[in-house]
Structure formats: structure tokens, C-alpha cells
Design a protein around this motif. Structure first.
Motif, PDB file in Angstrom:
ATOM      1  N   ILE A  30     -65.399  74.584  49.667  1.00  0.00           N
ATOM      2  CA  ILE A  30     -65.934  75.768  50.119  1.00  0.00           C
ATOM      3  C   ILE A  30     -66.614  75.470  51.644  1.00  0.00           C
ATOM      4  CG2 ILE A  30     -68.008  77.416  49.848  1.00  0.00           C
ATOM      5  CD1 ILE A  30     -67.546  77.090  46.945  1.00  0.00           C
ATOM      6  N   VAL A  45     -74.630  79.438  47.448  1.00  0.00           N
ATOM      7  CA  VAL A  45     -74.136  79.117  46.269  1.00  0.00           C
ATOM      8  C   VAL A  45     -75.160  78.761  45.360  1.00  0.00           C
ATOM      9  CG1 VAL A  45     -71.992  78.310  47.292  1.00  0.00           C
ATOM     10  CG2 VAL A  45     -73.627  76.614  46.840  1.00  0.00           C
ATOM     11  N   LYS A  82     -59.602  76.317  43.616  1.00  0.00           N
ATOM     12  CA  LYS A  82     -59.917  75.818  45.042  1.00  0.00           C
ATOM     13  C   LYS A  82     -58.705  76.784  45.832  1.00  0.00           C
ATOM     14  CE  LYS A  82     -59.172  71.206  44.179  1.00  0.00           C
ATOM     15  NZ  LYS A  82     -59.275  70.792  42.922  1.00  0.00           N
ATOM     16  N   LEU A 128     -65.224  71.204  44.499  1.00  0.00           N
ATOM     17  CA  LEU A 128     -65.109  72.440  44.877  1.00  0.00           C
ATOM     18  C   LEU A 128     -66.131  72.824  45.978  1.00  0.00           C
ATOM     19  CD1 LEU A 128     -64.421  75.568  44.442  1.00  0.00           C
ATOM     20  CD2 LEU A 128     -66.197  75.480  42.363  1.00  0.00           C
ATOM     21  N   ALA A 129     -67.310  72.391  45.971  1.00  0.00           N
ATOM     22  CA  ALA A 129     -68.427  72.386  47.027  1.00  0.00           C
ATOM     23  C   ALA A 129     -67.905  72.080  48.529  1.00  0.00           C
ATOM     24  CB  ALA A 129     -69.663  71.565  46.557  1.00  0.00           C
ATOM     25  N   VAL A 160     -70.600  76.911  41.131  1.00  0.00           N
ATOM     26  CA  VAL A 160     -70.058  75.933  41.772  1.00  0.00           C
ATOM     27  C   VAL A 160     -70.486  74.586  40.917  1.00  0.00           C
ATOM     28  CG1 VAL A 160     -70.125  74.000  43.649  1.00  0.00           C
ATOM     29  CG2 VAL A 160     -70.257  76.685  44.237  1.00  0.00           C
TER      30      VAL A 160
END
Ligand SMILES: *Cc1c(COP(=O)(O)O)cnc(C)c1O
Length: 236
Positions: free
Chosen positions: A107, A120, A82, A103-104, A98
Motif C-alpha cells: 500500500i 489504515v 495485493k 500488505l502495508a 491491514v
């Protein structure tokens, strides 16, 4: 030697696509350049490599600063921490890995403050191997529904890593599974969602992956030979 390897791999991709009635132009060859020197990568680019894959942000940064992004595409295929997300916008055209919602969201948030949107792929653990990263296949439809609402990311498809097996035919069920999952998610009919990309297949099994619908095959050893870290193993 790299140019010769590239030609052979391209030919095998072409034949595998033809065997199943696919247009070979629908398969992109991602040259996995991790651990390779700038000199080696330069040779690859001069031989005609266009899509380049790296699995560490810092290593990629060093190469991209030297080699640039003009007329090349750099893809990130490794575990993304991250705290490294802030760097990806200036480096990569596509993130293959991903593997979780947190995490998504990171981003997405960083993309918003950067004024951009990051393409992604969702990494899926189709084999269920505990050592592999990735979303559980059964979680993917509901995850993708949530992710379709984040304007800072654009989900373009899926990626998986099959368990290593000396018989490439044993990868087939995993790749077929990812394709079926993609088709299932496409049928959700989420607005603006085009899940065209399937990143699957490595040096040992990319022909099987192409037969099962891969649009991106990730190949390192088959183009550049054993990576430096592997050469050490071989001599021991
Ligand atoms: C290293 C790597 C590859 C390439 O592996 P080869 O067996 O050398 O072709 C492909 N995908 C991922 C995610 C990798 O980390």
C-alpha cells in the motif's frame, strides 16, 4: 424499514455511550453494505447513512461508480489482495483490514507512486482464533513502529473481529483487549501517530463494543436485515 432500523441502532449506540460516560458523537456507524443492491444502499443513504463499508473491491467499485464519493465515506473491511491495492486510492477513505506488514508495504509503495497517503487500521487477532485474520497482539507494538516510517500509509488505529457468540457479553474481553493494546501503542509516543480509531462491534455485539471504547461499529444485518446469501440458508 431501513430508516426505522437505523434510528433504533443509533439510539442504542447513544445509550451505550451514555452508560459509560462517553460522548455518543465519538462513535461512527459504518453501514456494512456488502451484498446489498445499489437500490437498497440508496435507501440507506437517504435515511441518513454516511459511512459505508464494503468487503470486496470489485463489488465496491460497481457501487461507488454509481453512488459516488461526494458527502459519503467508503471504508474497506475485507481481505485485501495485493493485486487489488492499485484500485483502493480512487475508492476508499479508510482501509480497516491491514493484517500484515507485506500488505502495508505494498500500500505504501503504490501510494507513493499515486502521490497520496492511505489511512489504515491494523487488523488484530485478539481472540487468537486460527480462522481469523490479523496480527498477533504481541507483534503489534514492533509492527507499528516499523509502519510509522512509511509515508504512504497513515495508521489511525485498530480493528478486530470477535468470534461469533450468541451472548454479546462474551465479546467484551476481546474489545477491552484491543483498547488496552491501543493505549499501549499510543504510549510508544511515535511522532505524528494518532491511534484514535477502534473499529470493533458488529450487529450482535456493538453495544458492548461501544461500552469498551469503539469509535467505529460495523453493522450490516442490524440495518438491512439478513444478507441475500444468508436468506438462502434460512429457507433451507
Ligand atoms: C459483514 C461484516 C460485518 C457486518 O456484519 P453484521 O453481523 O451483518 O453486522 C462487520 N465487519 C466485517 C469485517 C464484515 O465482514
Amino acid at each position: 424499514m431501513i430508516a426505522e432500523n437505523l434510528k433504533q441502532v443509533q439510539q442504542r449506540i447513544f445509550k451505550a455511550a451514555k452508560r459509560v460516560g462517553r460522548d455518543p458523537a465519538g462513535v461512527k456507524l459504518l453501514a456494512v453494505t456488502k451484498e446489498q443492491s445499489v437500490l437498497t444502499v440508496t435507501e440507506g443513504i437517504e435515511s441518513g447513512m454516511h459511512f459505508l463499508g464494503e468487503n470486496k473491491v470489485q463489488e465496491a467499485r460497481d457501487k461507488i461508480e454509481t453512488l459516488g464519493r461526494n458527502s459519503l465515506e467508503w471504508h474497506f473491511i475485507g481481505r485485501l489482495q495485493k493485486n487489488k491495492v492499485k484500485f483502493i486510492f480512487d475508492l476508499f477513505d479508510l482501509i480497516h483490514s491491514v493484517d500484515n506488514l507485506v500488505l502495508a508495504e505494498v500500500i505504501h509503495e503504490k501510494a507513493k507512486s499515486h502521490g497520496s497517503c492511505m489511512p489504515v487500521l491494523l487488523q488484530v487477532n485478539v481472540s487468537g482464533e486460527t480462522s481469523k485474520l490479523g496480527m498477533k497482539p504481541t507483534d503489534v507494538p514492533k509492527n507499528i513502529e516499523m509502519l510509522s516510517q512509511l509515508e504512504g500509509i497513515k495508521v489511525k488505529g485498530f480493528m478486530t473481529i470477535a468470534p461469533y457468540d450468541s451472548n454479546p457479553q462474551n465479546s467484551r474481553e476481546h474489545y477491552a483487549c484491543l483498547r488496552v493494546l491501543r493505549d499501549t501503542c499510543s504510549k510508544l509516543g511515535l511522532p505524528g501517530m494518532d491511534l484514535g480509531e477502534l473499529s470493533m462491534g458488529m450487529s450482535n455485539d456493538y453495544e458492548v463494543a461501544v461500552e469498551e471504547g469503539a469509535t467505529l461499529v460495523r453493522i450490516g444485518t442490524g440495518l438491512f436485515g439478513p444478507r441475500p446469501s444468508k436468506q438462502k440458508d434460512a429457507s433451507g
